[in-house]
Write a protein that holds these residues in place. Structure first.
Motif, mmCIF file in Angstrom:
data_model
loop_
_atom_site.group_PDB
_atom_site.id
_atom_site.type_symbol
_atom_site.label_atom_id
_atom_site.label_comp_id
_atom_site.label_asym_id
_atom_site.label_seq_id
_atom_site.Cartn_x
_atom_site.Cartn_y
_atom_site.Cartn_z
ATOM 1 N N ALA A 1 0.844 -1.194 0.000
ATOM 2 C CA ALA A 1 0.000 0.000 0.000
ATOM 3 C C ALA A 1 0.873 1.235 0.000
ATOM 4 O O ALA A 1 2.056 1.176 0.355
ATOM 5 C CB ALA A 1 -0.906 0.015 1.242
ATOM 6 N N VAL A 2 0.282 2.345 -0.422
ATOM 7 C CA VAL A 2 0.923 3.643 -0.264
ATOM 8 C C VAL A 2 -0.036 4.543 0.502
ATOM 9 O O VAL A 2 -1.206 4.197 0.695
ATOM 10 C CB VAL A 2 1.315 4.263 -1.624
ATOM 11 N N THR A 3 0.464 5.689 0.941
ATOM 12 C CA THR A 3 -0.308 6.524 1.857
ATOM 13 C C THR A 3 -0.884 7.749 1.145
ATOM 14 O O THR A 3 -0.229 8.341 0.286
ATOM 15 C CB THR A 3 0.572 6.986 3.024
ATOM 16 N N HIS A 4 -2.098 8.100 1.532
ATOM 17 C CA HIS A 4 -2.780 9.224 0.890
ATOM 18 C C HIS A 4 -3.456 10.119 1.917
ATOM 19 O O HIS A 4 -3.906 9.653 2.965
ATOM 20 C CB HIS A 4 -3.877 8.707 -0.056
ATOM 21 N N ASP A 5 -3.556 11.389 1.561
ATOM 22 C CA ASP A 5 -4.545 12.264 2.189
ATOM 23 C C ASP A 5 -5.739 12.328 1.239
ATOM 24 O O ASP A 5 -5.768 11.653 0.203
ATOM 25 C CB ASP A 5 -3.956 13.642 2.494
ATOM 26 N N ARG A 6 -6.725 13.145 1.562
ATOM 27 C CA ARG A 6 -7.926 13.130 0.723
ATOM 28 C C ARG A 6 -7.658 13.668 -0.678
ATOM 29 O O ARG A 6 -8.201 13.170 -1.665
ATOM 30 C CB ARG A 6 -9.040 13.941 1.394
ATOM 31 N N ARG A 7 -6.776 14.657 -0.766
ATOM 32 C CA ARG A 7 -6.526 15.259 -2.072
ATOM 33 C C ARG A 7 -5.776 14.293 -2.990
ATOM 34 O O ARG A 7 -6.166 14.078 -4.143
ATOM 35 C CB ARG A 7 -5.738 16.556 -1.927
ATOM 36 N N THR A 8 -4.720 13.708 -2.494
ATOM 37 C CA THR A 8 -3.958 12.802 -3.360
ATOM 38 C C THR A 8 -4.749 11.526 -3.637
ATOM 39 O O THR A 8 -4.609 10.922 -4.707
ATOM 40 C CB THR A 8 -2.594 12.446 -2.749
ATOM 41 N N ALA A 9 -5.588 11.125 -2.687
ATOM 42 C CA ALA A 9 -6.426 9.957 -2.925
ATOM 43 C C ALA A 9 -7.402 10.223 -4.072
ATOM 44 O O ALA A 9 -7.601 9.370 -4.955
ATOM 45 C CB ALA A 9 -7.189 9.589 -1.655
ATOM 46 N N ALA A 10 -7.989 11.419 -4.068
ATOM 47 C CA ALA A 10 -8.934 11.759 -5.138
ATOM 48 C C ALA A 10 -8.227 11.769 -6.491
ATOM 49 O O ALA A 10 -8.776 11.303 -7.499
ATOM 50 C CB ALA A 10 -9.567 13.116 -4.848
ATOM 51 N N GLU A 11 -7.000 12.267 -6.500
ATOM 52 C CA GLU A 11 -6.252 12.296 -7.765
ATOM 53 C C GLU A 11 -5.954 10.895 -8.273
ATOM 54 O O GLU A 11 -5.798 10.677 -9.473
ATOM 55 C CB GLU A 11 -4.939 13.059 -7.560
ATOM 56 N N SER A 12 -5.865 9.949 -7.356
ATOM 57 C CA SER A 12 -5.536 8.574 -7.731
ATOM 58 C C SER A 12 -6.763 7.669 -7.738
ATOM 59 O O SER A 12 -6.623 6.451 -7.847
ATOM 60 C CB SER A 12 -4.493 8.005 -6.759
ATOM 61 N N SER A 13 -7.939 8.263 -7.578
ATOM 62 C CA SER A 13 -9.191 7.498 -7.561
ATOM 63 C C SER A 13 -9.151 6.377 -6.535
ATOM 64 O O SER A 13 -9.530 5.232 -6.805
ATOM 65 C CB SER A 13 -9.474 6.922 -8.966
ATOM 66 N N THR A 14 -8.665 6.709 -5.372
ATOM 67 C CA THR A 14 -8.626 5.725 -4.298
ATOM 68 C C THR A 14 -9.106 6.408 -3.018
ATOM 69 O O THR A 14 -9.655 7.501 -3.057
ATOM 70 C CB THR A 14 -7.212 5.137 -4.143
ATOM 71 N N PHE A 15 -8.898 5.761 -1.886
ATOM 72 C CA PHE A 15 -9.388 6.316 -0.621
ATOM 73 C C PHE A 15 -8.212 6.862 0.192
ATOM 74 O O PHE A 15 -7.069 6.423 0.045
ATOM 75 C CB PHE A 15 -10.124 5.234 0.186
ATOM 76 N N SER A 16 -8.540 7.817 1.060
ATOM 77 C CA SER A 16 -7.513 8.332 1.957
ATOM 78 C C SER A 16 -7.157 7.271 2.997
ATOM 79 O O SER A 16 -8.031 6.607 3.549
ATOM 80 C CB SER A 16 -8.009 9.594 2.666
ATOM 81 N N THR A 17 -5.874 7.149 3.240
ATOM 82 C CA THR A 17 -5.417 6.191 4.250
ATOM 83 C C THR A 17 -5.251 6.837 5.621
ATOM 84 O O THR A 17 -4.762 6.200 6.550
ATOM 85 C CB THR A 17 -4.072 5.579 3.816
ATOM 86 N N GLY A 18 -5.629 8.110 5.741
ATOM 87 C CA GLY A 18 -5.521 8.769 7.039
ATOM 88 C C GLY A 18 -4.128 9.289 7.329
ATOM 89 O O GLY A 18 -3.660 9.248 8.463
ATOM 90 N N HIS A 19 -3.456 9.822 6.293
ATOM 91 C CA HIS A 19 -2.085 10.291 6.471
ATOM 92 C C HIS A 19 -1.915 11.757 6.107
ATOM 93 O O HIS A 19 -0.802 12.197 5.795
ATOM 94 C CB HIS A 19 -1.118 9.428 5.667
ATOM 95 N N SER A 20 -2.990 12.525 6.162
ATOM 96 C CA SER A 20 -2.867 13.951 5.851
ATOM 97 C C SER A 20 -2.034 14.672 6.912
ATOM 98 O O SER A 20 -2.192 14.446 8.111
ATOM 99 C CB SER A 20 -4.249 14.591 5.790
#
Lengths: 456, 445
Positions: A297-316
């Protein structure tokens, strides 16, 4: 201001914005942090500091525009009204934000836990006293730090959360004739910091570094103590497992690919430290980033998750352009082979002690220093060793070694087949610049590229 | 404000206000800070600072004295032509959107732009009678183009990866002409992907002024910090290779090396009227004709070292203990021009724009990477080279400097880290292109 007040303040700001602009997306984080740090050098406390900080952070999205305002003063009355009014005024003249991902949906989170108090200056001074005493007259330097944070969150989707967390950290060196030895640890409470044991180990390192020899540059197997392994983890999570870097093709990470040795499992676990939501309000969770060598897995906040069409992992981390970063990551310890042998030299971190006997030849590295990325894609890093380096031969430490400069691709150092041993004990190591804790074992690696002696 | 690929990625503004009190008891400073300027909070902060300092007596050192100085009372503010906070957000956003869009159109995979503004009002009051107010406004901006290749990235930035910053207004950003340089750096970043790598070996090295500014920062500025020399930063930032016994006699560099500590340079990022313990800004020599002659000092460290000046103590805000920091530490102009330096070089490499930096805890062994390099052959720039790095030992490197340009630029570094808890300092570094002999280049994994 305690958690209840922080929670109320966050809700009030959401309500004030909502009353003025019902269609606005609003996120509010309120926090209060106490930090105390006792610093010593030349074996005396010379800087003893503490501070309280409190703040409110508001992210507002209205009519396609987004702004973030934060303040240490807006908590009540006119100041709070002024803060809200400024946000509403500023957002209207802000630039367009077509990538706005929306606010986090409401979800249930556990109530805040009991965070340790920062404690009195005398408690920290007592730990420093024990470290200095253990050094037996060697010059010492370092710090003892305690911190406690309370944080609340609310947004216009009805999501609310609160958390409390804290930690203690100690980082010290002992010095003799220009040779330094280090001991460093982060724990939940100051009661877990054993100043005497840390001082004894740092001292043993400093003494055993006398008359260090310079070895030729080249590739060597290495035994990295946890204080050094922490640097690998920090680089991997910032540059490799950061979802933004992956989306931008700046990262080596490929989910589903066996990019690491099967002995490597990398896990981020903020909830275990009481941190239950990120700066977007997204719940945190234990996340396996590398599962037995395979990037999971890789880590996302809401913005980068949206750019990647995935979910935020809670790392903002709270806006900005950093992307989502796992700040509470660690490498899972290897299987225990029994208690740490009694005859391990005192200079060796107990977390590395049981690996020593099986090593034919390697460089024991206590610490890495001033590491900088030459290329984020390959994650080639240059830096230096510091605070104690030795040659290991036939399971024994045979000679102190002068510091090296290295240039090494970190993923390659952990690649399939490149990891000989993973230590059975994982240790909490504080990060110097960001509020992060790395929980790491010692690593015995097949090859490390030392490009020259630090003395030139 | 951050922009990426023609869109604004982040707009944020932070306001804070508070009081920090430091109290000296015996051998230790105690410091306490609160985000509250009420009389009650100030009183509490003072009491807590004294209590904390007193607790240090469990691990005491020699009593600390402060260098006696004239008690200053005054005001200072830097000159600003265009208030950076008065420029509409939309105008600023348009600039970054246009610049990042232009880079994308010219092939950047990731086009980024940033500006930052700081507007600081501070009051300094001491029990000795200091009463000083200062208003410091700083701003700057920069853009970068990153391209992704097969297992590599290449980047070009303008005017540097961090941008260019100063104690001035929005005019500092306007004169950078970000838009006018966007296409060029995007083109250069693309060209780097197919450029040959910097060769491995020892050669004559010409550095651009921005890279030399960071070389000064890391291998001179930090090395002459008196708290490091005294061991006060030993556990984290490190110490220094310099020994006070050699102050005034040590050969630091070649005769061309003249470095000053000058917080009075108008517009430079490390400028102020008074430092954060009330000492008026005063220019001093750090290196004169290659000889080490001065340090960055505070009243406590100067007293310990037997030096008769301070003036270089700052904190990054009310919540942090003031400590020895660089001000503007940089080179005086040399006798040459960049053109003359290139023309006078038969065989070498020219590197510009910092990409990575690393130096040991004594500030001796360094390795820097730059964004771009060019061969120098028979007095002219030749092929573009990628992944340039160079490494060396500070005094050997500086003693090899045999040509220095007069084209000084006061580069601003807004991200100098030091201290525990960590503090971010703003420093200035006047620098110009220079030539160094027999430098090891091309270190790689």
């Amino acid at each position: 201001m305690r958690v209840r007040e922080l929670t109320d303040l966050a809700a009030t700001v959401v309500e004030l914005i909502g009353n003025a602009e019902p269609n606005a997306d609003v996120e509010v984080t309120t926090d209060r942090t106490e930090q105390a740090l006792t610093r010593f050098a030349n074996s005396a406390i010379h800087q003893n500091v503490a501070d309280e900080s409190a703040g409110i952070r508001l992210r507002l999205h209205l009519d396609g525009r987004t702004i973030t305002l934060s303040s240490s003063t807006a908590s009540t009355g006119d100041e709070l009204s002024g803060f809200v009014d400024r946000a509403l005024h500023t957002v209207r003249s802000g630039p367009a934000d077509p990538g706005w991902p929306g606010v986090a949906p409401a979800s249930a989170l556990p109530p805040p836990g009991d965070a340790p108090l920062v404690g009195a200056a005398a408690e920290r001074a007592a730990v420093v006293r024990a470290f200095v005493d253990a050094a037996g007259g060697l010059e010492t330097a370092g710090y003892c730090r305690t911190t406690r944070s309370e944080r609340a969150f609310a947004n216009s989707a009805g999501h609310a959360a609160a958390a409390a967390f804290g930690s203690s950290a100690f980082d010290g060196i002992a010095r003799r004739d220009g040779s330094d030895g280090v001991a460093r640890v982060e724990t939940d409470t100051i009661g877990e910091v054993d100043g005497h044991a840390l001082g004894a180990r740092a001292t043993a390192k400093a003494i055993a570094s006398a008359n260090a020899v310079e070895l030729p540059a080249g590739r060597y197997p290495v035994l990295l103590e946890p204080t050094a392994v922490a640097d690998l983890v920090s680089m991997l999570v910032v540059y490799g497992f950061n979802g933004k870097a992956v989306t931008q093709r700046q990262s080596f990470a490929e989910v589903g690919t066996a990019q690491f040795d099967a002995s490597i499992t990398l896990v981020d676990d903020a909830p275990s430290l009481g941190i239950t939501f990120d700066a977007d309000g997204t719940p945190t969770a234990r996340r396996v980033l590398v599962d037995a060598g395979t990037t999971a897995a890789v880590t996302h906040d809401r913005r980068t998750a949206a750019e990647s069409s995935t979910f935020s992992t809670g790392h903002s981390l709270g806006g900005g352009s950093t992307g989502g970063v796992a700040l509470h990551a660690g490498i899972s310890p290897g299987a225990s082979t029994g208690p740490v042998p009694d005859d391990i030299p005192e200079l060796v971190d107990p977390a590395a002690g049981s690996l020593l006997a099986s090593i034919d030849r390697a460089i024991l590295v206590s610490d890495l220093w001033y590491t900088r990325v030459l290329d984020p894609k390959s994650l080639v890093v240059t830096g230096l060793t510091r605070n104690g380096v030795w040659l290991i031969e036939n399971g024994e430490i045979t000679a102190p070694v002068k510091n090296f400069r290295f240039t090494q691709a970190y993923p390659a150092a952990l690649a399939p087949g490149a990891v000989h041993q993973v230590g059975p004990i994982a240790v909490g190591i504080p990060e110097g610049w960001i509020p992060a804790r790395w929980t790491v074992p010692a690593l015995h690696l097949a090859s490390w590229n030392f490009t020259g002696g630090a003395s030139g | 404000m951050d922009a990426r690929n023609g869109e604004i990625e982040d707009v944020s503004r932070h306001d804070d206000l508070g009081i920090g009190v430091r109290a000296l008891v015996g051998s230790s400073w105690g410091f306490y800070a609160v985000p509250d300027l009420s009389d009650a909070a100030a009183t509490t902060a003072g009491e807590r600072a004294a209590e904390i300092a007193a607790a240090s007596a469990m691990v005491p050192g020699r009593p600390t004295e402060l260098l006696a100085t004239e008690v200053a009372q005054g005001s200072w503010a830097n000159t600003v032509d265009v208030d950076p906070l008065g420029v509409p957000l939309s105008e600023k956003g348009d600039l970054l959107v246009a610049a990042t869009s232009a880079m994308r159109e010219h092939g950047a995979d990731i086009a980024e732009g940033i500006y930052q503004i700081w507007d600081t009002t501070k009051w300094f009051v001491s029990s000795e009678g200091h009463r000083i107010d200062q208003h410091v406004r700083e701003c700057g901006a920069g853009i970068s183009s990153t391209v992704i290749g097969d297992g590599e990235t290449q980047v070009r930035s303008y005017p540097s990866r961090r941008g260019q910053y100063g104690t001035n207004g929005w005019e500092n950003v306007t004169r950078l002409d970000l838009l006018g340089n966007a296409a060029r750096i995007a083109d250069e970043s693309k060209a780097l992907l197919s450029a040959p790598s910097c060769p491995v070996g020892e050669t004559t090295l010409i550095l651009g002024s921005e890279q030399l500014a960071l070389q000064i920062h890391e291998s001179v500025g930090h090395a002459i910090e008196l708290d490091r020399i005294l061991g006060w930063e030993a556990a984290f930032a490190g110490t220094s290779w310099l020994d006070l016994d050699q102050l005034g006699s040590l050969r630091y560099g070649s005769e061309l090396m003249n470095i000053t500590i000058d917080p009075t340079i108008p517009g430079a990022l490390g400028s102020f009227g008074y430092d954060d313990e009330g000492t008026p800004a005063t220019p001093r020599d750090a290196v004169r004709n290659g000889t080490w002659v001065g340090v960055l000092a505070g009243r406590d460290s100067a007293s310990v070292a037997g030096i008769d000046y301070g003036g270089s103590v700052r904190s990054d805000g009310w919540a942090r203990l003031p400590m020895v920091r660089m001000t503007n530490v940089g080179l005086e102009p040399g006798p040459h021009t960049f053109e003359e330096i290139v023309a006078g070089t038969d065989d070498g490499i020219y590197m510009e724009t910092n990409r990575s930096w690393s130096i040991d805890d004594k500030r001796l062994n360094f390795q820097f990477g730059c964004e771009i390099a060019y061969e120098v052959r028979n007095g002219a720039l030749g092929r573009m080279l990628k992944n340039p790095t160079y490494t060396g030992i500070g005094p050997q490197f500086w003693q090899s400097m045999d040509m220095l340009s007069s084209e000084i630029v006061p580069w601003g570094t807004p991200n100098c880290g030091k201290g525990q808890p960590g503090q971010v300092g703003h420093t200035g570094h006047p620098a110009a292109p220079a030539r160094f002999r027999n430098v090891r280049v091309g270190v790689r994994a």
